[in-house]
Design a protein around this motif. Structure first.
Motif, PDB file in Angstrom:
ATOM      1  N   TYR A 294      14.560 -31.778  48.768  1.00 36.66           N
ATOM      2  CA  TYR A 294      14.009 -33.089  48.691  1.00 36.66           C
ATOM      3  C   TYR A 294      14.053 -33.543  46.888  1.00 36.66           C
ATOM      4  O   TYR A 294      14.193 -34.468  46.630  1.00 36.66           O
ATOM      5  N   GLY A 295      14.468 -32.440  46.702  1.00 34.32           N
ATOM      6  CA  GLY A 295      13.982 -32.574  44.608  1.00 34.32           C
ATOM      7  C   GLY A 295      12.685 -32.656  44.611  1.00 34.32           C
ATOM      8  O   GLY A 295      12.554 -33.471  43.159  1.00 34.32           O
ATOM      9  N   LYS A 296      11.839 -32.165  45.054  1.00 30.68           N
ATOM     10  CA  LYS A 296      10.437 -33.031  44.483  1.00 30.68           C
ATOM     11  C   LYS A 296       9.236 -32.019  43.211  1.00 30.68           C
ATOM     12  O   LYS A 296       8.360 -32.113  43.371  1.00 30.68           O
ATOM     13  N   GLY A 297       9.623 -30.498  44.272  1.00 35.79           N
ATOM     14  CA  GLY A 297       9.092 -29.201  42.766  1.00 35.79           C
ATOM     15  C   GLY A 297      10.018 -28.206  43.142  1.00 35.79           C
ATOM     16  O   GLY A 297      10.431 -28.317  44.079  1.00 35.79           O
ATOM     17  N   ASN A 298       9.637 -27.595  41.804  1.00 35.67           N
ATOM     18  CA  ASN A 298       9.650 -25.744  42.141  1.00 35.67           C
ATOM     19  C   ASN A 298       8.714 -25.323  43.512  1.00 35.67           C
ATOM     20  O   ASN A 298       7.589 -25.802  42.990  1.00 35.67           O
ATOM     21  N   PRO A 299       8.499 -24.472  43.855  1.00 36.57           N
ATOM     22  CA  PRO A 299       7.989 -24.078  44.926  1.00 36.57           C
ATOM     23  C   PRO A 299       7.055 -22.800  44.385  1.00 36.57           C
ATOM     24  O   PRO A 299       5.528 -23.001  44.929  1.00 36.57           O
ATOM     25  N   VAL A 300       7.380 -22.388  43.476  1.00 41.29           N
ATOM     26  CA  VAL A 300       6.443 -21.288  42.768  1.00 41.29           C
ATOM     27  C   VAL A 300       5.375 -21.923  42.306  1.00 41.29           C
ATOM     28  O   VAL A 300       4.047 -21.402  42.428  1.00 41.29           O
ATOM     29  N   GLU A 301       4.948 -23.251  41.049  1.00 36.09           N
ATOM     30  CA  GLU A 301       4.679 -24.236  40.412  1.00 36.09           C
ATOM     31  C   GLU A 301       3.958 -24.613  41.765  1.00 36.09           C
ATOM     32  O   GLU A 301       2.710 -24.708  41.237  1.00 36.09           O
ATOM     33  N   ALA A 302       4.270 -25.254  42.813  1.00 33.23           N
ATOM     34  CA  ALA A 302       3.417 -25.888  43.650  1.00 33.23           C
ATOM     35  C   ALA A 302       2.222 -24.589  44.319  1.00 33.23           C
ATOM     36  O   ALA A 302       1.592 -25.855  44.368  1.00 33.23           O
ATOM     37  N   LEU A 303       2.457 -23.760  44.114  1.00 32.30           N
ATOM     38  CA  LEU A 303       1.229 -22.297  44.700  1.00 32.30           C
ATOM     39  C   LEU A 303       0.442 -23.698  43.474  1.00 32.30           C
ATOM     40  O   LEU A 303      -1.091 -22.880  44.301  1.00 32.30           O
ATOM     41  N   ASP A 304       0.584 -23.205  42.924  1.00 35.58           N
ATOM     42  CA  ASP A 304      -0.741 -23.491  41.379  1.00 35.58           C
ATOM     43  C   ASP A 304      -1.705 -24.705  42.103  1.00 35.58           C
ATOM     44  O   ASP A 304      -1.922 -25.463  42.114  1.00 35.58           O
ATOM     45  N   ILE A 305      -1.148 -25.884  42.522  1.00 30.52           N
ATOM     46  CA  ILE A 305      -1.130 -27.369  42.599  1.00 30.52           C
ATOM     47  C   ILE A 305      -1.891 -27.161  44.005  1.00 30.52           C
ATOM     48  O   ILE A 305      -2.833 -27.901  44.248  1.00 30.52           O
ATOM     49  N   LEU A 306      -1.354 -26.561  44.964  1.00 30.54           N
ATOM     50  CA  LEU A 306      -1.910 -26.739  47.635  1.00 30.54           C
ATOM     51  C   LEU A 306      -2.538 -25.456  46.751  1.00 30.54           C
ATOM     52  O   LEU A 306      -2.894 -25.354  48.041  1.00 30.54           O
ATOM     53  N   GLY A 307      -2.650 -24.372  46.154  1.00 28.26           N
ATOM     54  CA  GLY A 307      -2.991 -22.818  46.839  1.00 28.26           C
ATOM     55  C   GLY A 307      -4.041 -23.318  47.460  1.00 28.26           C
ATOM     56  O   GLY A 307      -3.798 -22.506  48.564  1.00 28.26           O
ATOM     57  N   LYS A 308      -5.147 -24.124  47.661  1.00 27.08           N
ATOM     58  CA  LYS A 308      -6.095 -23.550  48.199  1.00 27.08           C
ATOM     59  C   LYS A 308      -5.902 -24.413  49.819  1.00 27.08           C
ATOM     60  O   LYS A 308      -6.162 -24.161  50.876  1.00 27.08           O
TER      61      LYS A 308
END
Length: 272
Positions: A182-196
């Motif tokens: 979907y072109g919405k983000g890099n999944p590795v970096e997304a873990l920093d945002i969504l982690g918990k």
């Protein structure tokens, strides 16, 4: 972390579970887009099969009625809870999905919520947040979590929407390929945002979009742009201990081969 697979609910559910077990897996997420199958009789048959075969259903992935277009144009108008004209019946369908999941003793209810507006001042943004909260309230009564599957939203918008509900039983089923496709983000970096907020993870791979209309192409796991060595390591760093559920959106023997290859690939990374 265990490795399981996504299973679409069909009449031959027992056979599906037997095949899953034969592939060396003991967990799955169960997907249903046919609202007529969400009955007590179906739940009884599922419970009997999973108990006898030894399969754990980690999440119930609930679809919804109405039109569906997986692209950047019509999808904006008809996916999830975002389109106002479909919202009421889809909230009802997801509440029914929560009831069905309770019959299965499943903790997590998952769905795509749609292209949530990134502007927090957009009135439709607030209406979507309220619809999600309405579902989450029912899920809480059923001792469940309501999970957004990543895809149509940026990670920042998704986190904002979760926190704006004010509920403590809302999280994320993170599909790393969807973030790319979907072109919405890099999944590795997304873990920093969504982690918990990550309560579930899909094992899937894909590519970025190459035009403004169509999603990126799904690929066999390991052949797309998800950096799985970094992704798995990051899951470990944030303390994720749940299942990784393989999703391969094709049918037949090729799907089984790709799922088995994905399982071996992920399990090797988990041992490092």
């Amino acid at each position: 972390m265990r490795v399981g697979a996504l299973v679409h609910l069909r009449e031959d559910f027992r056979k599906q579970m037997e095949e899953l077990k034969a592939m060396g897996m003991s967990s799955c997420q169960l997907v249903c887009w046919d609202m007529s199958m969400m009955t007590e009789d179906t739940a009884d048959k599922i419970n009997q099969a999973t108990k006898e075969i030894g399969i754990t259903i980690t999440a119930f992935w609930c679809g919804w009625p109405g039109p569906i277009t997986w692209d950047f144009y019509e999808g904006q108008r008809n996916l999830g809870l975002v389109p106002a004209e479909y919202r009421t019946m889809r909230v009802e369908a997801l509440i029914n999905g929560s009831t069905f999941a309770r019959l299965l003793s499943v903790r997590d209810l998952v769905t795509h919520v749609g292209f949530i507006p990134e502007n927090p001042y957009d009135e439709n943004y607030h209406q979507v947040v309220e619809a999600v909260k309405q579902i989450a309230v029912v899920c809480k009564k059923n001792n469940q979590n309501f999970l957004f599957e990543t895809g149509q939203e940026t990670p920042v918008t998704l986190r904002r929407a979760i926190e704006d509900t004010g509920m403590d039983n809302i999280g994320v089923n993170l599909d790393p390929a969807n973030l790319l496709m979907y072109g919405k983000g890099n999944p590795v970096e997304a873990l920093d945002i969504l982690g918990k907020y990550i309560f579930g993870v899909h094992g899937k791979d894909g590519l970025y979009p190459v035009d403004g209309t169509h999603l990126g192409e799904e690929k066999p796991l390991g052949e797309g742009l998800v950096n799985y060595p970094r992704f798995i390591n990051k899951l470990k760093e944030i303390g994720y201990t749940g299942d990784i559920t393989i999703e391969r959106e094709i049918e037949g023997e090729e799907q089984k081969r790709d799922v088995l290859k994905a399982k071996a690939f992920i399990e090797e990374l988990l041992t490092k």
